[in-house]
Each structure stands twice: as C-alpha cells, then as structure tokens.
Enzyme design. Sequence first.
Site, PDB file in Angstrom:
ATOM      1  N   SER A 288      -4.883  -4.145  -9.782  1.00  0.00           N
ATOM      2  CA  SER A 288      -6.218  -4.966  -9.150  1.00  0.00           C
ATOM      3  C   SER A 288      -6.925  -4.612  -8.062  1.00  0.00           C
ATOM      4  CB  SER A 288      -5.736  -6.606  -9.222  1.00  0.00           C
ATOM      5  OG  SER A 288      -6.646  -7.365  -9.738  1.00  0.00           O
ATOM      6  N   ASP A 299     -11.647   7.510  -3.994  1.00  0.00           N
ATOM      7  CA  ASP A 299     -13.133   8.108  -4.174  1.00  0.00           C
ATOM      8  C   ASP A 299     -14.675   8.108  -2.500  1.00  0.00           C
ATOM      9  OD1 ASP A 299     -12.361   7.798  -6.695  1.00  0.00           O
ATOM     10  OD2 ASP A 299     -13.797   6.489  -7.325  1.00  0.00           O
ATOM     11  N   LYS A 313      -5.202  -1.650 -13.244  1.00  0.00           N
ATOM     12  CA  LYS A 313      -5.315  -3.055 -14.029  1.00  0.00           C
ATOM     13  C   LYS A 313      -6.891  -3.062 -13.276  1.00  0.00           C
ATOM     14  CE  LYS A 313      -5.680  -8.048 -13.690  1.00  0.00           C
ATOM     15  NZ  LYS A 313      -6.852  -8.037 -13.551  1.00  0.00           N
TER      16      LYS A 313
END
Length: 540
Positions: A288, A299, A313
């Site tokens: 999460s 990223d 998740k």
Amino acid sequence: MGKVKKRFLVPVLAVTFFIVGSSFKSDFFEIAKQIEIFTTLFKELNMNYVDETNPGELMDAAIKNMLDELDPYTKFLNEQDVEAYRINNAGQYSGIGALVRSYKDKLLIVEPYEGYPADIAGLKAGDELIKIGEINVADFDDNASELLKGSNDSEVTVTYIRQGETKQTTIKRGGVEIDAVPFYEMVDDKTGYIVLSKFNRKASEQTKAAIIDLKGKGAERLILDLRGNPGGLLSEAINVTNLFVPKGELIVTTKSKVKKFNQEYKTKNKALDTEIPLVVLINGRSASASEIVSGGLQDLDRAVIVGARSFGKGLVQRPLKLTYGTQLKVTISRYYTPSGRCIQALDYWNRDQNGKAIRNTTFNQFKTKNGRTVEDGGGVLPDIELATQKTNDLVRALDNNHLIFDFATQYYYQNPLSSLDQFNLSTTDYNAFKQFVAKNGFSFKTKSEAVLEEQLQNEDSLLGAAVKEKYKELLVAIDKSKIEALDTYKKAIEHKLEEELIPRYFYRKGLYKYHLKNDEAIKTASTLLSDSNKYQAILK
C-alpha cells in the site's frame, strides 16, 4: 441528407436515455427488493429460531461474510473496529503495550514492546494468557483482547502459561506511543539508515527528524527501510515522498467509477533534500503506502529500490460513516504511480474455481522519468533483487503454522544470552529447527500433492490398485521432500528465524542493530551507495 440524419438521431437518443434510465430504476428496485427480503428473514429468524439468538452478532457476521465476496480491504467496522482503526492511524492508545494473537481459549503474547506495561510486568513472547481479571478467556464470547484495554494507571491481573507452568502478574496500563520510525542510526561514517515501519500520522514528521539528525552526524547518503511496512495513510505516503522530490511533483493518481474520487495527488511542500543518494528497501510484506513511496521514487528515478517484489496492493480505501458509530471501509479506487502503472497483484473480481483471487501473470511496461522500463500488475519490482529477501510457499507455510514463532519460544528458554554479540544461529541450531518442524508437522500442500490426492479420492478414477499405490508412494516422497526443502531455502528461513529470535532477547531495537552489521539488504545498499558511478548508472 441533413433531414434524414435528424430523423434517425432522435429515436437513437430516446432509446439510449430509456436504457440508462431503466438500468438505474432496475438497480434501485433490485436493491430495495433484496433489503426487504433480508429484513423479513432477519426478523423471522430472530423470532422463531429454536435457541436464543444475538441479533448484533448475527448481523455483524452477515455483513462481514457478504463483504468477503468482494476484496479483503472492504470491511464493515463495528464500534470496536472503528476505535482500533483510529488507534492504528493516530499512533497512540492506552493499554498494555504488546502485540497479541487471539485464540478461542487464550491470548498469545506475540511481542511485548520494550518499556511498556506488559514488558514491565514481566510478560514474554509465547506467554499464553488464559485469564484476565476474573474472566476466563475460553468463556469470553467476544475478542478477549478488549479486556486488556483500559484507562491509564488502571490495573489488571492476568493468569498465563509459560513453558507448561501457570503464573500470574499484575499489569498497570499506560499510554502507548506507536512510532512510525522506531529506529535510525549510522551504518558507517557517511551512510544513514532509517526504519519506517508504518504510515500513521507521525510518519513524515519522524522520517524528516531522522534525516536531519543523521545528516547532522555526517550522513551523505541514506537507506530507507520499508520492509514489512503494511502501509497506512495515503497523505503520509505523499508527504514522505515529498521529503525527497520537489513541490508540485505528481505522485499518485486515483481512478474510480465515482468521479469525485478521481484525483491527482502532488507534492505540496518544499523538499528536504532532492540530491542525497537514496536506496529504498522493500520485500513481500511492503504494501500500500509503502508501494506508493517506493514506486513513486522509482518512477521519478529518485531512488534505487533493493530487496524483493512488494506485496502488490494498488487499491485505495476510504472509511464511510454509517449509523450508531459504525463505518464501512470501502475500496473506492485504484491508484497509479507517476509512470501510470497500477501495481495491484491480485484480481479479486475474476476468481479461480476455488474462489481464490487470480494473481496477475502478464505485465504491461511503462517508462520512468529517465526512460527506464518498469512493470505494473505485480507489486514494485526492485532494481536489485535479493534471493534472501524473497518469500515462497514453504516459508509462508512455516509462518502460517507459527512453527518459526514456536521454535523461537523454545529456543529462548533453552539458550540464555547476555549480549547481542553472543547471538549466532549455528548449523546445530538450524538442524534443531528442522527436527522441530518434522516433529510438529505443518499443513502445506504442493500443487503436485493436491493433484495426486484428488485422483486418489476420485471414485470414478480409472486408476488401478497398483497405480494408486504408486501415487501413495509419491505422496510420501513429496512429504519427505518438504523437510529436505528446508535446506534449499535455508538462507531465507534463517533470516526469518533471526527476525523472530533476536527481539526475544534484545527487543526490536536489538534486531535493527543486528541488521546494521549482518543484513544482506543493508550491506548491498551500503556498497551501492558508496559507488556513485554504479548508483547513477542504475538510475540512468
């Protein structure tokens, strides 16, 4: 041509409106119909059932079983659940200060927190609480752990079993502070190490304070450890990421069928340090909010990720208030990292024949800010994977059957230690663990085993007696190979044993100190950070 087009357009619009309108009315009618059926059933059941019923318990079970058909994160929270949810996010509560596992006839102390009431009262991991005050745990219908809660300075006497001997102690309850950052220290003269264990309301504040303190001690590079971090508040995940990336950077996009839940979350504050070299550690229990931070930093090419693929998740929940102090924690959307990937690993809406969610096996590729390739659909994949950090069916089975925990309890009372330097999990110790597993057994079926058992139990099977006998021999061989597999995955299992054993002697802080010198992931991260060229090469 214009007139012809108009003649056909009007009926099509009318039909479209009719279909949408009918669909809405049909859904509304179906919901009302099912509610009426359930209300009637509930009333008749409580009035006519042969024994006395508990309407509250029945309804609680009915709602929770209904929600089990969706995903495991959409949950009904009764009044007690709401309070537990609040405590988990707030980071403080009043109680005994211990992690407890509930059974029908006992409460098991899993970990007493150092310096808190349970620890001061002398309770240890593995102690089985059988009586709280004058109430036998076996006779208590609700969750008996509720009996341990109470106001500051109130006392409760507990009866417990330790290594077969029944004992008693009195616990004086007190305030418990749950730190998001339970530990930070210098690994070497230039590398700082921070453990971020959960994303409660203290997460970004404590992480920031740790970074500032470590930089004051000479830290020129950082390791952020998110292993085992189950997540928490989305806002804190954004704020922690914001410590390392500039204001205005997109971190998370949420997409939902409800338009108001479609949002973009960007960093709002000035970063603490956008240049300091950073490694983030993750494993299969990083979930999460941990994946938002690690996935976002990956990223944006702001950190190198080391360890094992994260949990996966990619679903966002929001608590919605219901009546009488209850809530519905409902999955409202999926979240997407800056590159546009959703890291959700399990598909709860397309299940297999046994009703289990299907794990994604095909992944789409995305590009980081610098053009590196990353994938969606299966958690965050580290830039550097470590075999010892990965979990597998065998390790999960040992965990689920509590064999590592139970062995650690036995080991602790048989092997006294006075200092962390004395700790050494020897070959003899590991062989003792293997014998412990063989003696106690554990429920763990391989896929091959399940197929063989199904064939043996199938009355319509065309298998002859001789073939069936061979199948039985194969099953015995498979069972034997499970014990042999303990050697195949020795390093991963030893790592789990260390994580369970060291806190028994030296608390959680002792484990973190041990990791500084012995943990493979920390060693790998430190070596990488000391090689600037290699670090930059991975990110570019």
